[in-house]
Design a protein around this motif. Sequence first.
Motif, PDB file in Angstrom:
ATOM      1  N   TYR A  61       0.830  -1.206   0.000  1.00  0.00           N
ATOM      2  CA  TYR A  61       0.000   0.000   0.000  1.00  0.00           C
ATOM      3  C   TYR A  61       0.866   1.257   0.000  1.00  0.00           C
ATOM      4  N   ARG A  62       1.946   1.225   0.750  1.00  0.00           N
ATOM      5  CA  ARG A  62       2.845   2.386   0.815  1.00  0.00           C
ATOM      6  C   ARG A  62       3.414   2.697  -0.575  1.00  0.00           C
ATOM      7  N   GLN A  63       3.828   1.661  -1.290  1.00  0.00           N
ATOM      8  CA  GLN A  63       4.347   1.855  -2.646  1.00  0.00           C
ATOM      9  C   GLN A  63       3.241   2.322  -3.587  1.00  0.00           C
ATOM     10  N   MET A  64       2.007   1.873  -3.346  1.00  0.00           N
ATOM     11  CA  MET A  64       0.894   2.253  -4.211  1.00  0.00           C
ATOM     12  C   MET A  64       0.633   3.758  -4.125  1.00  0.00           C
ATOM     13  N   VAL A  65       0.738   4.325  -2.937  1.00  0.00           N
ATOM     14  CA  VAL A  65       0.531   5.764  -2.770  1.00  0.00           C
ATOM     15  C   VAL A  65       1.595   6.533  -3.554  1.00  0.00           C
ATOM     16  N   LYS A  66       2.847   6.108  -3.461  1.00  0.00           N
ATOM     17  CA  LYS A  66       3.930   6.774  -4.194  1.00  0.00           C
ATOM     18  C   LYS A  66       3.748   6.608  -5.701  1.00  0.00           C
ATOM     19  N   THR A  67       3.329   5.426  -6.121  1.00  0.00           N
ATOM     20  CA  THR A  67       3.110   5.180  -7.546  1.00  0.00           C
ATOM     21  C   THR A  67       1.969   6.052  -8.066  1.00  0.00           C
ATOM     22  N   ARG A  68       0.901   6.188  -7.275  1.00  0.00           N
ATOM     23  CA  ARG A  68      -0.226   7.029  -7.684  1.00  0.00           C
ATOM     24  C   ARG A  68       0.209   8.478  -7.828  1.00  0.00           C
ATOM     25  N   ALA A 101      -2.531  -6.286  -5.597  1.00  0.00           N
ATOM     26  CA  ALA A 101      -2.511  -6.211  -7.052  1.00  0.00           C
ATOM     27  C   ALA A 101      -3.668  -5.295  -7.418  1.00  0.00           C
ATOM     28  N   ALA A 102      -3.379  -4.247  -8.163  1.00  0.00           N
ATOM     29  CA  ALA A 102      -4.398  -3.246  -8.441  1.00  0.00           C
ATOM     30  C   ALA A 102      -4.199  -2.640  -9.819  1.00  0.00           C
ATOM     31  N   ARG A 103      -5.220  -1.925 -10.240  1.00  0.00           N
ATOM     32  CA  ARG A 103      -5.156  -1.097 -11.444  1.00  0.00           C
ATOM     33  C   ARG A 103      -5.359   0.340 -10.988  1.00  0.00           C
ATOM     34  N   LEU A 104      -4.429   1.212 -11.311  1.00  0.00           N
ATOM     35  CA  LEU A 104      -4.497   2.620 -10.921  1.00  0.00           C
ATOM     36  C   LEU A 104      -4.740   3.440 -12.170  1.00  0.00           C
ATOM     37  N   GLY A 105      -5.755   4.279 -12.158  1.00  0.00           N
ATOM     38  CA  GLY A 105      -6.025   5.046 -13.361  1.00  0.00           C
ATOM     39  C   GLY A 105      -7.114   6.070 -13.194  1.00  0.00           C
ATOM     40  N   TYR A 106      -7.841   6.299 -14.303  1.00  0.00           N
ATOM     41  CA  TYR A 106      -8.863   7.341 -14.381  1.00  0.00           C
ATOM     42  C   TYR A 106     -10.074   6.831 -15.144  1.00  0.00           C
ATOM     43  N   LEU A 107     -11.263   7.285 -14.728  1.00  0.00           N
ATOM     44  CA  LEU A 107     -12.471   7.007 -15.506  1.00  0.00           C
ATOM     45  C   LEU A 107     -12.427   7.832 -16.780  1.00  0.00           C
ATOM     46  N   VAL A 108     -12.902   7.246 -17.875  1.00  0.00           N
ATOM     47  CA  VAL A 108     -12.982   7.956 -19.156  1.00  0.00           C
ATOM     48  C   VAL A 108     -14.324   7.620 -19.795  1.00  0.00           C
ATOM     49  N   ASN A 109     -14.695   8.358 -20.805  1.00  0.00           N
ATOM     50  CA  ASN A 109     -15.908   8.059 -21.555  1.00  0.00           C
ATOM     51  C   ASN A 109     -15.700   6.791 -22.369  1.00  0.00           C
TER      52      ASN A 109
END
Length: 188
Positions: A61-68, A101-109
């Motif tokens: 989780y700590r790495q996920m925050v930095k990656t985000r 394991a996650a997917r980090l991103g943005y909602l799009v149309n």
Amino acid sequence: MAEMRQAPRHDWRRGWLGPFLVFLAMLLLTLWWLGVFNSPTVTEEMGVARSYVYQPFQGSYRQMVKTREKMAKDAPADLRSHTEITLLEREQGSGGDTEVAARLGYLVNAGVPAPAGWQAGQWPAQRVARVRVAANSALASWKAYGALLAWGKARDLPLRYPVLELLGLGDHYELLMPVALAVSAPAS
């Protein structure tokens, strides 16, 4: 002969009420601003399909925050105004050693192509448990997962993956968990 005057001695216990009340007011205002007093709401409803672009992530989780944070800086300018997502696919471990394991991103149309270096994904229309809370994102996730676990426990539904976190503008946070998977899958 002139008398020597001494400065009056002040008792340290006098005059503390005013500064204490100011401190208390500032503390309460800060907690209100962070959303500590806001309660999450959990509803079961038919969710809508959502398209998103993402980058895969695996780590703590700590790495996920930095990656985000790094991802937000490097994202194309037109994506930065969109709702951020975290699609948690699985967790292993507990405490500080939890691997995700996650997917980090943005909602799009729908139909928007993924920028270079990004992948496109789809969250299907399905029956979901939706948790909404208006709070700082660190507090919101803590409150939302607690509310979702309590809601599921009352219905004998365990937390199931994938779960979708939506971090909207301001302090709008939503957490979506598919209910159909939780009902049909055995408890672990």
